[in-house]
Design a protein around this motif. Structure first.
Motif, PDB file in Angstrom:
ATOM      1  N   TRP A   1      25.583  72.953  38.698  1.00 33.84           N
ATOM      2  CA  TRP A   1      25.397  71.502  38.644  1.00 33.84           C
ATOM      3  C   TRP A   1      23.964  71.138  39.003  1.00 33.84           C
ATOM      4  O   TRP A   1      23.402  71.656  39.963  1.00 33.84           O
ATOM      5  CB  TRP A   1      26.347  70.808  39.616  1.00 33.84           C
ATOM      6  N   VAL A   2      23.376  70.238  38.218  1.00 35.88           N
ATOM      7  CA  VAL A   2      22.045  69.701  38.485  1.00 35.88           C
ATOM      8  C   VAL A   2      22.080  68.209  38.174  1.00 35.88           C
ATOM      9  O   VAL A   2      22.535  67.813  37.092  1.00 35.88           O
ATOM     10  CB  VAL A   2      20.956  70.381  37.628  1.00 35.88           C
ATOM     11  N   ALA A   3      21.619  67.395  39.108  1.00 38.04           N
ATOM     12  CA  ALA A   3      21.580  65.941  38.919  1.00 38.04           C
ATOM     13  C   ALA A   3      22.951  65.395  38.533  1.00 38.04           C
ATOM     14  O   ALA A   3      23.092  64.574  37.613  1.00 38.04           O
ATOM     15  CB  ALA A   3      20.537  65.561  37.869  1.00 38.04           C
ATOM     16  N   SER A   4      23.983  65.878  39.222  1.00 37.21           N
ATOM     17  CA  SER A   4      25.362  65.428  39.000  1.00 37.21           C
ATOM     18  C   SER A   4      25.858  65.711  37.587  1.00 37.21           C
ATOM     19  O   SER A   4      26.754  65.022  37.079  1.00 37.21           O
ATOM     20  CB  SER A   4      25.490  63.918  39.295  1.00 37.21           C
ATOM     21  N   ARG A   5      25.282  66.703  36.944  1.00 33.86           N
ATOM     22  CA  ARG A   5      25.708  67.092  35.611  1.00 33.86           C
ATOM     23  C   ARG A   5      26.010  68.584  35.604  1.00 33.86           C
ATOM     24  O   ARG A   5      25.237  69.386  36.135  1.00 33.86           O
ATOM     25  CB  ARG A   5      24.638  66.771  34.569  1.00 33.86           C
ATOM     26  N   SER A   6      27.141  68.938  34.990  1.00 35.77           N
ATOM     27  CA  SER A   6      27.521  70.340  34.906  1.00 35.77           C
ATOM     28  C   SER A   6      26.883  70.980  33.682  1.00 35.77           C
ATOM     29  O   SER A   6      26.838  70.377  32.600  1.00 35.77           O
ATOM     30  CB  SER A   6      29.043  70.460  34.822  1.00 35.77           C
ATOM     31  N   PHE A   7      26.374  72.197  33.845  1.00 36.75           N
ATOM     32  CA  PHE A   7      25.745  72.910  32.743  1.00 36.75           C
ATOM     33  C   PHE A   7      26.798  73.644  31.918  1.00 36.75           C
ATOM     34  O   PHE A   7      27.748  74.213  32.467  1.00 36.75           O
ATOM     35  CB  PHE A   7      24.726  73.918  33.270  1.00 36.75           C
TER      36      PHE A   7
END
Length: 227
Positions: free
Chosen positions: A128-134
Motif C-alpha cells: 500500500w502507498v498513499a492509501s492505494r493498494s498496488f
C-alpha cells in the motif's frame, strides 16, 4: 524458562507456599516470575549481550539512510550466531516450552512469539502507498514512475486487511523540537506574568530626580547592602 503453569515470583513461592526453589551460583530472581533466574556466568552473559547488540545493528531503521542492505543471508548469519551462543550457555538444551528455543528452532525464527503472528505470506501480501493498494502484476515503477528522486512510504499488509494507518505528519525529531520551543515560550510568558506591573519604577529612566542627580554629578550611589 518456567512452565506456564508454574510461573510466579520465587519469593512468594518460598515464603507463602513453602516451595524449595532450585538456585545455581548465578541465580538472580526474575521480577516477572517467568524465568527460573538460573543464569550463566559474567563472561557468557557479556558474550550473549554482544551477540544481541550485533544482531540489532542490522535491524536499525537508519540503515536505509546509510544505504546498508539487509539480506536474507545476513539475517540467517545473525540467527546462527544467536543459536550458537545459546548452545554455549545452555549445552543441556532449553525446555521445549521456552520461547527462545521456539524462536531459534522455528522455520521462520519467530514461531511462538507475538511477532510470529504478524508474519506476512509473500504470495498474498499487499503493498500500500498513499492509501492505494498496488496490483501484484505491476511493479512499483509502473505505478510511481522511474524518477530516482521520488520518495514514498509503502507498507505491507495481510490480504484483505485494508489500508494501513497513515504516517504521522510530524516525525519524532520535529515533535521534540516543537515541544521544546513551546515549553520555552510558556516559561517566558509565565515569567512575564509574575513580574510586578510597577517593576519599571525601579529603572533609572523612571527616576524623577535622575536629571538633577546627573547635573550635580552624583549619579547612583553604590555601596554594599544598598541598592
Amino acid at each position: 524458562m518456567k512452565p506456564p503453569d508454574k510461573a510466579g515470583l520465587d519469593e512468594i513461592a518460598e515464603t507463602y507456599e513453602g516451595k524449595s526453589i532450585e538456585k545455581n551460583e548465578f541465580y538472580q530472581a526474575d521480577p516477572t516470575g517467568i524465568r527460573t533466574g538460573n543464569g550463566v556466568g559474567p563472561q557468557l552473559s557479556s558474550t550473549i549481550e554482544e551477540v544481541c547488540i550485533d544482531t540489532e545493528s542490522v535491524l536499525r531503521k537508519d540503515n536505509v539512510l546509510r544505504k546498508i542492505i539487509t539480506t536474507r543471508e545476513v539475517l540467517q548469519e545473525k540467527l546462527d550466531n544467536i543459536r550458537g551462543v545459546v548452545t554455549m550457555a545452555y549445552p543441556m538444551g532449553l525446555p521445549v516450552h521456552d520461547t527462545i528455543r521456539m524462536t531459534i528452532e522455528g522455520e521462520n525464527g519467530m514461531e511462538g512469539t507475538a511477532v510470529g503472528q504478524e508474519l506476512l505470506d509473500p504470495d498474498t501480501a499487499e503493498l500500500w502507498v498513499a492509501s492505494r493498494s498496488f496490483d501484484r502484476n505491476q511493479t512499483v515503477g509502473d505505478r510511481l514512475g522511474r524518477n530516482e528522486k521520488t520518495k514514498v512510504i509503502g507498507k505491507l499488509q495481510k490480504a484483505g486487511a485494508g489500508a494501513p494507518g497513515r504516517e504521522a505528519v510530524v516525525d519524532e525529531e520535529e515533535k521534540k523540537a516543537m515541544m521544546a520551543f513551546y515549553f520555552k515560550k510558556q516559561e517566558e510568558m509565565k515569567r512575564l506574568a509574575e513580574d510586578n506591573e510597577d517593576d519599571y519604577l525601579n529603572s533609572s529612566w523612571a527616576n524623577p530626580k535622575q536629571l538633577q542627580s546627573s547635573m550635580r554629578g552624583v549619579g547612583a550611589i553604590k555601596a554594599p547592602g544598598i541598592r
